[in-house]
Design a protein around this motif. Structure first.
Motif, PDB file in Angstrom:
ATOM      1  N   VAL A 145       0.852  -1.178   0.000  1.00  0.00           N
ATOM      2  CA  VAL A 145       0.000   0.000   0.000  1.00  0.00           C
ATOM      3  C   VAL A 145       0.891   1.231   0.000  1.00  0.00           C
ATOM      4  CG1 VAL A 145      -1.697   1.339   1.298  1.00  0.00           C
ATOM      5  CG2 VAL A 145      -1.873  -1.146   1.227  1.00  0.00           C
ATOM      6  N   SER A 146       0.596   2.155  -0.897  1.00  0.00           N
ATOM      7  CA  SER A 146       1.356   3.393  -0.981  1.00  0.00           C
ATOM      8  C   SER A 146       0.547   4.521  -0.362  1.00  0.00           C
ATOM      9  CB  SER A 146       1.685   3.724  -2.441  1.00  0.00           C
ATOM     10  OG  SER A 146       2.324   4.983  -2.531  1.00  0.00           O
ATOM     11  N   VAL A 147       1.099   5.163   0.668  1.00  0.00           N
ATOM     12  CA  VAL A 147       0.456   6.286   1.335  1.00  0.00           C
ATOM     13  C   VAL A 147       1.313   7.519   1.124  1.00  0.00           C
ATOM     14  CG1 VAL A 147      -0.419   7.220   3.515  1.00  0.00           C
ATOM     15  CG2 VAL A 147      -0.520   4.747   3.086  1.00  0.00           C
ATOM     16  N   PHE A 148       0.834   8.420   0.260  1.00  0.00           N
ATOM     17  CA  PHE A 148       1.603   9.611  -0.121  1.00  0.00           C
ATOM     18  C   PHE A 148       3.000   9.208  -0.588  1.00  0.00           C
ATOM     19  CE2 PHE A 148      -1.675  11.523   2.545  1.00  0.00           C
ATOM     20  CZ  PHE A 148      -2.035  12.622   1.792  1.00  0.00           C
ATOM     21  N   ALA A 149       3.029   8.220  -1.506  1.00  0.00           N
ATOM     22  CA  ALA A 149       4.269   7.740  -2.141  1.00  0.00           C
ATOM     23  C   ALA A 149       5.173   6.969  -1.187  1.00  0.00           C
ATOM     24  CB  ALA A 149       5.040   8.884  -2.783  1.00  0.00           C
ATOM     25  N   ASN A 150       4.722   6.683   0.019  1.00  0.00           N
ATOM     26  CA  ASN A 150       5.497   5.889   0.965  1.00  0.00           C
ATOM     27  C   ASN A 150       4.987   4.452   0.921  1.00  0.00           C
ATOM     28  OD1 ASN A 150       7.174   5.083   3.084  1.00  0.00           O
ATOM     29  ND2 ASN A 150       5.625   5.611   4.624  1.00  0.00           N
ATOM     30  N   ASN A 151       5.804   3.514   0.376  1.00  0.00           N
ATOM     31  CA  ASN A 151       5.378   2.134   0.216  1.00  0.00           C
ATOM     32  C   ASN A 151       5.416   1.373   1.542  1.00  0.00           C
ATOM     33  OD1 ASN A 151       4.984   2.480  -2.511  1.00  0.00           O
ATOM     34  ND2 ASN A 151       7.042   1.790  -3.060  1.00  0.00           N
ATOM     35  N   ILE A 152       4.314   0.667   1.833  1.00  0.00           N
ATOM     36  CA  ILE A 152       4.187  -0.061   3.095  1.00  0.00           C
ATOM     37  C   ILE A 152       3.821  -1.510   2.786  1.00  0.00           C
ATOM     38  CG2 ILE A 152       2.944  -0.200   5.286  1.00  0.00           C
ATOM     39  CD1 ILE A 152       2.276   2.828   4.815  1.00  0.00           C
ATOM     40  N   GLU A 153       4.654  -2.438   3.234  1.00  0.00           N
ATOM     41  CA  GLU A 153       4.394  -3.854   3.010  1.00  0.00           C
ATOM     42  C   GLU A 153       3.443  -4.387   4.081  1.00  0.00           C
ATOM     43  OE1 GLU A 153       7.806  -6.278   2.559  1.00  0.00           O
ATOM     44  OE2 GLU A 153       8.782  -4.962   1.106  1.00  0.00           O
ATOM     45  N   LEU A 154       2.458  -5.160   3.644  1.00  0.00           N
ATOM     46  CA  LEU A 154       1.483  -5.748   4.554  1.00  0.00           C
ATOM     47  C   LEU A 154       1.490  -7.262   4.429  1.00  0.00           C
ATOM     48  CD1 LEU A 154      -1.572  -3.382   3.882  1.00  0.00           C
ATOM     49  CD2 LEU A 154       0.179  -3.126   5.647  1.00  0.00           C
ATOM     50  N   THR A 155       1.059  -7.948   5.484  1.00  0.00           N
ATOM     51  CA  THR A 155       0.865  -9.384   5.380  1.00  0.00           C
ATOM     52  C   THR A 155      -0.365  -9.648   4.507  1.00  0.00           C
ATOM     53  OG1 THR A 155      -0.599  -9.522   7.297  1.00  0.00           O
ATOM     54  CG2 THR A 155       1.774  -9.645   7.721  1.00  0.00           C
ATOM     55  N   THR A 156      -0.547 -10.904   4.110  1.00  0.00           N
ATOM     56  CA  THR A 156      -1.683 -11.241   3.252  1.00  0.00           C
ATOM     57  C   THR A 156      -3.009 -10.882   3.911  1.00  0.00           C
ATOM     58  OG1 THR A 156      -0.459 -13.053   2.205  1.00  0.00           O
ATOM     59  CG2 THR A 156      -2.868 -13.107   2.036  1.00  0.00           C
ATOM     60  N   ILE A 157      -3.160 -11.237   5.181  1.00  0.00           N
ATOM     61  CA  ILE A 157      -4.409 -10.935   5.896  1.00  0.00           C
ATOM     62  C   ILE A 157      -4.596  -9.435   6.050  1.00  0.00           C
ATOM     63  CG2 ILE A 157      -5.560 -11.058   8.134  1.00  0.00           C
ATOM     64  CD1 ILE A 157      -5.900 -13.545   6.497  1.00  0.00           C
ATOM     65  N   GLU A 158      -3.535  -8.710   6.396  1.00  0.00           N
ATOM     66  CA  GLU A 158      -3.615  -7.267   6.549  1.00  0.00           C
ATOM     67  C   GLU A 158      -4.025  -6.604   5.245  1.00  0.00           C
ATOM     68  OE1 GLU A 158      -0.181  -6.706  10.040  1.00  0.00           O
ATOM     69  OE2 GLU A 158       0.278  -6.315   7.926  1.00  0.00           O
ATOM     70  N   PHE A 159      -3.453  -7.090   4.143  1.00  0.00           N
ATOM     71  CA  PHE A 159      -3.776  -6.497   2.846  1.00  0.00           C
ATOM     72  C   PHE A 159      -5.234  -6.760   2.474  1.00  0.00           C
ATOM     73  CE2 PHE A 159      -4.043  -6.241  -1.749  1.00  0.00           C
ATOM     74  CZ  PHE A 159      -3.345  -5.067  -2.022  1.00  0.00           C
ATOM     75  N   LYS A 160      -5.692  -7.991   2.679  1.00  0.00           N
ATOM     76  CA  LYS A 160      -7.084  -8.326   2.372  1.00  0.00           C
ATOM     77  C   LYS A 160      -8.042  -7.487   3.202  1.00  0.00           C
ATOM     78  CE  LYS A 160      -6.517 -13.141   0.858  1.00  0.00           C
ATOM     79  NZ  LYS A 160      -6.863 -14.554   1.174  1.00  0.00           N
ATOM     80  N   LEU A 161      -7.704  -7.319   4.467  1.00  0.00           N
ATOM     81  CA  LEU A 161      -8.558  -6.541   5.363  1.00  0.00           C
ATOM     82  C   LEU A 161      -8.617  -5.084   4.926  1.00  0.00           C
ATOM     83  CD1 LEU A 161     -10.215  -6.086   7.886  1.00  0.00           C
ATOM     84  CD2 LEU A 161      -8.124  -6.149   9.234  1.00  0.00           C
ATOM     85  N   PHE A 162      -7.458  -4.512   4.623  1.00  0.00           N
ATOM     86  CA  PHE A 162      -7.453  -3.115   4.214  1.00  0.00           C
ATOM     87  C   PHE A 162      -8.127  -2.932   2.857  1.00  0.00           C
ATOM     88  CE2 PHE A 162      -5.381   0.694   2.323  1.00  0.00           C
ATOM     89  CZ  PHE A 162      -5.905   1.619   3.207  1.00  0.00           C
ATOM     90  N   ALA A 163      -7.923  -3.883   1.945  1.00  0.00           N
ATOM     91  CA  ALA A 163      -8.529  -3.795   0.616  1.00  0.00           C
ATOM     92  C   ALA A 163     -10.056  -3.804   0.713  1.00  0.00           C
ATOM     93  CB  ALA A 163      -8.053  -4.949  -0.265  1.00  0.00           C
ATOM     94  N   LEU A 164     -10.593  -4.596   1.659  1.00  0.00           N
ATOM     95  CA  LEU A 164     -12.047  -4.640   1.864  1.00  0.00           C
ATOM     96  C   LEU A 164     -12.569  -3.268   2.279  1.00  0.00           C
ATOM     97  CD1 LEU A 164     -14.700  -6.327   2.202  1.00  0.00           C
ATOM     98  CD2 LEU A 164     -14.027  -6.629   4.592  1.00  0.00           C
ATOM     99  N   LEU A 165     -11.904  -2.649   3.256  1.00  0.00           N
ATOM    100  CA  LEU A 165     -12.332  -1.343   3.741  1.00  0.00           C
ATOM    101  C   LEU A 165     -12.118  -0.267   2.679  1.00  0.00           C
ATOM    102  CD1 LEU A 165     -10.760  -1.459   7.331  1.00  0.00           C
ATOM    103  CD2 LEU A 165     -13.056  -2.131   6.657  1.00  0.00           C
ATOM    104  N   TYR A 166     -10.977  -0.339   1.994  1.00  0.00           N
ATOM    105  CA  TYR A 166     -10.576   0.673   1.015  1.00  0.00           C
ATOM    106  C   TYR A 166     -11.547   0.727  -0.167  1.00  0.00           C
ATOM    107  CZ  TYR A 166      -7.546   2.836  -2.578  1.00  0.00           C
ATOM    108  OH  TYR A 166      -7.030   3.620  -3.586  1.00  0.00           O
ATOM    109  N   ALA A 167     -12.126  -0.424  -0.518  1.00  0.00           N
ATOM    110  CA  ALA A 167     -12.988  -0.496  -1.704  1.00  0.00           C
ATOM    111  C   ALA A 167     -14.219   0.380  -1.582  1.00  0.00           C
ATOM    112  CB  ALA A 167     -13.400  -1.949  -1.969  1.00  0.00           C
ATOM    113  N   GLN A 168     -14.653   0.663  -0.347  1.00  0.00           N
ATOM    114  CA  GLN A 168     -15.863   1.459  -0.149  1.00  0.00           C
ATOM    115  C   GLN A 168     -15.642   2.458   0.992  1.00  0.00           C
ATOM    116  OE1 GLN A 168     -19.607  -0.006  -0.845  1.00  0.00           O
ATOM    117  NE2 GLN A 168     -18.979  -1.929  -1.744  1.00  0.00           N
ATOM    118  N   PRO A 169     -15.013   3.577   0.696  1.00  0.00           N
ATOM    119  CA  PRO A 169     -14.724   4.580   1.729  1.00  0.00           C
ATOM    120  C   PRO A 169     -15.972   5.022   2.477  1.00  0.00           C
ATOM    121  CG  PRO A 169     -13.614   5.125  -0.337  1.00  0.00           C
ATOM    122  CD  PRO A 169     -14.562   3.997  -0.642  1.00  0.00           C
ATOM    123  N   GLY A 170     -15.855   5.098   3.786  1.00  0.00           N
ATOM    124  CA  GLY A 170     -16.960   5.574   4.603  1.00  0.00           C
ATOM    125  C   GLY A 170     -17.939   4.508   5.030  1.00  0.00           C
TER     126      GLY A 170
END
Length: 228
Positions: A145-170
């Motif tokens: 995940v890139s946050v203001f051009a800062n690359n952050i490595e996530l575990t598989t579960i962390e990435f899946k979890l964030f991707a779920l939330l990220y897909a529908q802001p709010g």
């Protein structure tokens, strides 16, 4: 707010519907009311409001069915109004498509505030430039995940979890929904597992100004992603 913004109020309690109508009108919104679910559903087949305030229990057909039907028509923002607290997890699930909920009894001022917030999120999703020029970007191949051009490595579960939330802001996701959709065997994990992964995500996903949290907790309901 655009003066032409149309809010569809579907509520069988006439006095409550009129009270909400009065407050929305005072804030510059156009409104239309329905006291029966079947009448509202028929109107929605050929009309597209900017937002729907939808009661759960209605004569004709209920709010859940209207919500499901609307998924096949337009991506209209929906705020569910309910006195049935046990239905909240279902209302917040992706399978129903509700953007927010509000429990009865409520303040009409709170309804207006929720309407403004949901409409603002809807406008941001329609115009990605509003979301800080793609300040947060997901790379599914590398699970970075890139946050203001800062690359952050996530575990598989962390990435899946964030991707779920990220897909529908709010949108608020309940812990139960996250367990059912992220973990392959939800029987060996608990609500605390979700909380633990959220805590780790928050530590990793730091916004430079330190004043904005990408993942916010909603007391008693779950978690949501808020774009910077």
């Amino acid at each position: 707010m655009i003066p032409e913004t149309l809010i569809c109020i579907v509520e069988d309690e006439i006095d409550l519907a009129q009270l909400v109508d009065d407050y929305l009108s005072a804030n510059g919104y156009r409104t239309i009311q329905f006291q029966r679910g079947d009448d509202a559903d028929l109107w929605l087949q050929s009309n597209r409001p900017d937002l729907i305030l939808l009661d759960l229990m209605l004569p004709g057909i209920d709010g859940l069915q209207i919500c499901k039907n609307q998924q096949h028509r337009h991506s209209t923002p929906i705020i569910m109004m309910t006195a049935k607290v046990e239905e909240i997890d279902r209302l917040l699930g992706l399978e129903l498509g509700a953007d927010d909920y509000i429990c009865k009894p409520f303040s009409p001022r709170e309804v207006v505030a929720r309407v403004k917030a949901v409409l603002r999120r809807s406008a941001q999703q329609a115009n990605p430039q509003v979301e800080n020029d793609n300040a947060v970007i997901l790379d599914e191949q590398s699970q970075i995940v890139s946050v203001f051009a800062n690359n952050i490595e996530l575990t598989t579960i962390e990435f899946k979890l964030f991707a779920l939330l990220y897909a529908q802001p709010g949108r608020i996701f309940s812990r139960e929904y996250i367990l059912d959709n992220i973990y392959q065997d939800y029987r060996v994990v608990s609500d605390r597992t979700v909380d633990s992964h959220i805590k780790k995500l928050r530590k990793k996903l730091i916004v430079p100004d330190q004043q904005h949290e990408l993942i916010r907790s909603v007391y008693g309901s779950g978690y949501k992603y808020e774009a910077p």
